[in-house]
Structures are given as structure tokens and as C-alpha cells.
Scaffold this motif. Structure first.
Motif, PDB file in Angstrom:
ATOM      1  N   MET A  72      39.790 -41.574   4.114  1.00 39.31           N
ATOM      2  CA  MET A  72      38.748 -42.416   3.682  1.00 39.31           C
ATOM      3  C   MET A  72      38.813 -42.784   2.310  1.00 39.31           C
ATOM      4  N   SER A  73      38.799 -44.194   1.999  1.00 40.47           N
ATOM      5  CA  SER A  73      38.885 -44.613   0.601  1.00 40.47           C
ATOM      6  C   SER A  73      37.467 -44.640  -0.111  1.00 40.47           C
ATOM      7  N   THR A  74      37.830 -44.261  -1.271  1.00 39.45           N
ATOM      8  CA  THR A  74      36.425 -44.400  -2.311  1.00 39.45           C
ATOM      9  C   THR A  74      36.826 -45.021  -3.397  1.00 39.45           C
ATOM     10  N   HIS A  75      35.906 -45.546  -4.404  1.00 42.35           N
ATOM     11  CA  HIS A  75      35.964 -46.083  -5.596  1.00 42.35           C
ATOM     12  C   HIS A  75      34.772 -45.906  -6.369  1.00 42.35           C
ATOM     13  N   THR A  76      34.917 -45.368  -7.597  1.00 50.27           N
ATOM     14  CA  THR A  76      33.795 -44.835  -8.396  1.00 50.27           C
ATOM     15  C   THR A  76      33.604 -45.915  -9.660  1.00 50.27           C
ATOM     16  N   THR A 114      29.903 -43.746  -6.497  1.00 51.97           N
ATOM     17  CA  THR A 114      31.005 -43.469  -5.560  1.00 51.97           C
ATOM     18  C   THR A 114      30.971 -44.256  -4.316  1.00 51.97           C
ATOM     19  N   THR A 167      32.027 -45.682  -0.659  1.00 46.68           N
ATOM     20  CA  THR A 167      33.168 -45.528   0.385  1.00 46.68           C
ATOM     21  C   THR A 167      33.431 -46.879   0.965  1.00 46.68           C
ATOM     22  N   ASP A 197      38.165 -49.064   5.393  1.00 51.83           N
ATOM     23  CA  ASP A 197      39.573 -48.622   5.572  1.00 51.83           C
ATOM     24  C   ASP A 197      40.229 -49.615   6.521  1.00 51.83           C
ATOM     25  N   ARG A 210      29.362 -50.296   4.079  1.00 51.85           N
ATOM     26  CA  ARG A 210      30.732 -50.096   3.684  1.00 51.85           C
ATOM     27  C   ARG A 210      31.593 -51.743   3.612  1.00 51.85           C
ATOM     28  N   ASN A 223      26.730 -48.476   0.209  1.00 46.18           N
ATOM     29  CA  ASN A 223      28.313 -48.410   0.025  1.00 46.18           C
ATOM     30  C   ASN A 223      28.685 -49.751   0.148  1.00 46.18           C
TER      31      ASN A 223
END
Length: 224
Positions: A1-5, A10, A12, A15, A98, A118
Motif C-alpha cells: 500500500m503506497s502512502t505519501h506524507t 499521511t 494512502t 495503487d 484514495r 485520503n
């Protein structure tokens, strides 16, 4: 699972490169069943792009150039919108989960009653956009976006992050801003600073807010 902060958020991300996933190229987002899944739609010049009462799940919208956009009661989940120019966009009463909107122009867009969870706006042009009753129910970030003279009215931006954005003459009207993260932005020309209750700012931004407040209240500073 790709996340970016970004800052305190943060996110999600969708993908779309996961093993075994195949996105099918389609010519239209309209579907009589009201749902489109595992899709790729893009590289098109359109006079109008209108869509309502539709669920878009796991897909990519890319390189779309539309002169008029009308979205209503959409449910987007796991969707990426990139490299597009969505002019005169009106986006109403929709839920985004997402979702990444990246390198996209939404100049003068009207976004009303959106629910965001998200969601990442990255390197987008949102000049003159109006956000009305937009609500963040989960992590949301605006990263590297230009929001010149954009307006937020009656929005819940609690915990939303603005990271390295252009906020020249951006207006923040009545709404909720608890823990809205404004660090790393020039706040000296924003409007509506009196609504910034419990926001997060960084060292030195007090001077930005003071300047913005003096301008907003039309205060004249004079010597003795």
C-alpha cells in the motif's frame, strides 16, 4: 500500500501499479450500470465532459482537455487524475476516497459538497476556484498547488495540509480549521485570517498573519 506524507497528513494513494492489476482502455466514462472499474481513460480533446450518479473504481484519467466539465454525485475510489485541463468545471455532491489529482488545471472550478478522504491535490492550478461545503473526513493535502484568489466557504478543513502552495489573495471564509497545517506557505496576502482558529503555522509566519490582518481590517500604521 503506497502512502505519501505531507506535514501532518499521511495519505494512502491509489495503487495502480500493483501486481495483477490490468487497466482497460475505454472511450467513455458513461456506463448504463453506473459503475466503471479497472479503467484507463484519456488523451482526448472534449467539448464537454458530463457525468452523474456514477461510481469510478480503480482507474486513471489522464491528458483530458475539456472545455466544460460537469460532475455530480460521483463516487471515486482509487482513482488518479493527471495532466488534464478541466475548464469551467462544476463538481457537486461527490465522495473521493484514495484519489490523486496531479498536474491538472481546474481554473475557476466550483467544487460544492465534496467529501474527501485520503485525497491529494499535487501541482495543480486552482486559481479562482471556489470550494463550498467541502469536508475532509480523512487525510487531505494540497501540495505545490497554485490557489490564487481561490475561496473556501463553510468548509471543514480540519487537519488538511497546505504544503508549498501559492496562496496569493486566497480567501478562507467561515468554516472549521482545527489543526489545518499552513506551515511553509506565504500567508501575507490571505484573506479571512480571523477564521484561523487553532491552525498550525511555523516560525516567522506570525509576521505574515499580522500583515494579512492589517490589510484585511484596513488598519493604517502611522508614526507619531
Amino acid at each position: 500500500m503506497s502512502t505519501h506524507t505531507f506535514g501532518t497528513a499521511t495519505i494512502t494513494l491509489p495503487d495502480l501499479e500493483e501486481s495483477g492489476l490490468h487497466l482497460t482502455g475505454i472511450d467513455t466514462l458513461d456506463n448504463p450500470r453506473g459503475a466503471v472499474q479497472d479503467f484507463a481513460f484519456g488523451d482526448a480533446d472534449l467539448r464537454s465532459l458530463d457525468l452523474s450518479d456514477t461510481r469510478l473504481v480503480t482507474g486513471r484519467i489522464h491528458d483530458i482537455r475539456a472545455q466544460h466539465v460537469g460532475f455530480e454525485t460521483l463516487n471515486l475510489h482509487g482513482v488518479e487524475i493527471t495532466g488534464s485541463d478541466l475548464r469551467a468545471a462544476r463538481w457537486d455532491e461527490s465522495k473521493l476516497t484514495r484519489v490523486v489529482i496531479r498536474n491538472t488545471k481546474l481554473l475557476g472550478a466550483a467544487l460544492n459538497g465534496l467529501v474527501l478522504h485520503n485525497v491529494l491535490f499535487e501541482n495543480c492550478r486552482l486559481d479562482y476556484a471556489t470550494f463550498t461545503k467541502v469536508r475532509a473526513t480523512g487525510p487531505v493535502a494540497f501540495a505545490g498547488c497554485v490557489l490564487t484568489e481561490a475561496t473556501f466557504t463553510h468548509c471543514d478543513l480540519s487537519h488538511v495540509v497546505f504544503s508549498k502552495c501559492g496562496l496569493r489573495l486566497t480567501s478562507f471564509g467561515p468554516g472549521r480549521y482545527r489543526n489545518t497545517d499552513l506551515r511553509g506557505n506565504d500567508l501575507s496576502t490571505v484573506r479571512g485570517v480571523t477564521h484561523f482558529v487553532r491552525v498550525r503555522i511555523g516560525p516567522g509566519q506570525q509576521h505574515d498573519l499580522t500583515r494579512a490582518l492589517v490589510t484585511e481590517l484596513d488598519i493604517t500604521v502611522e508614526g507619531d
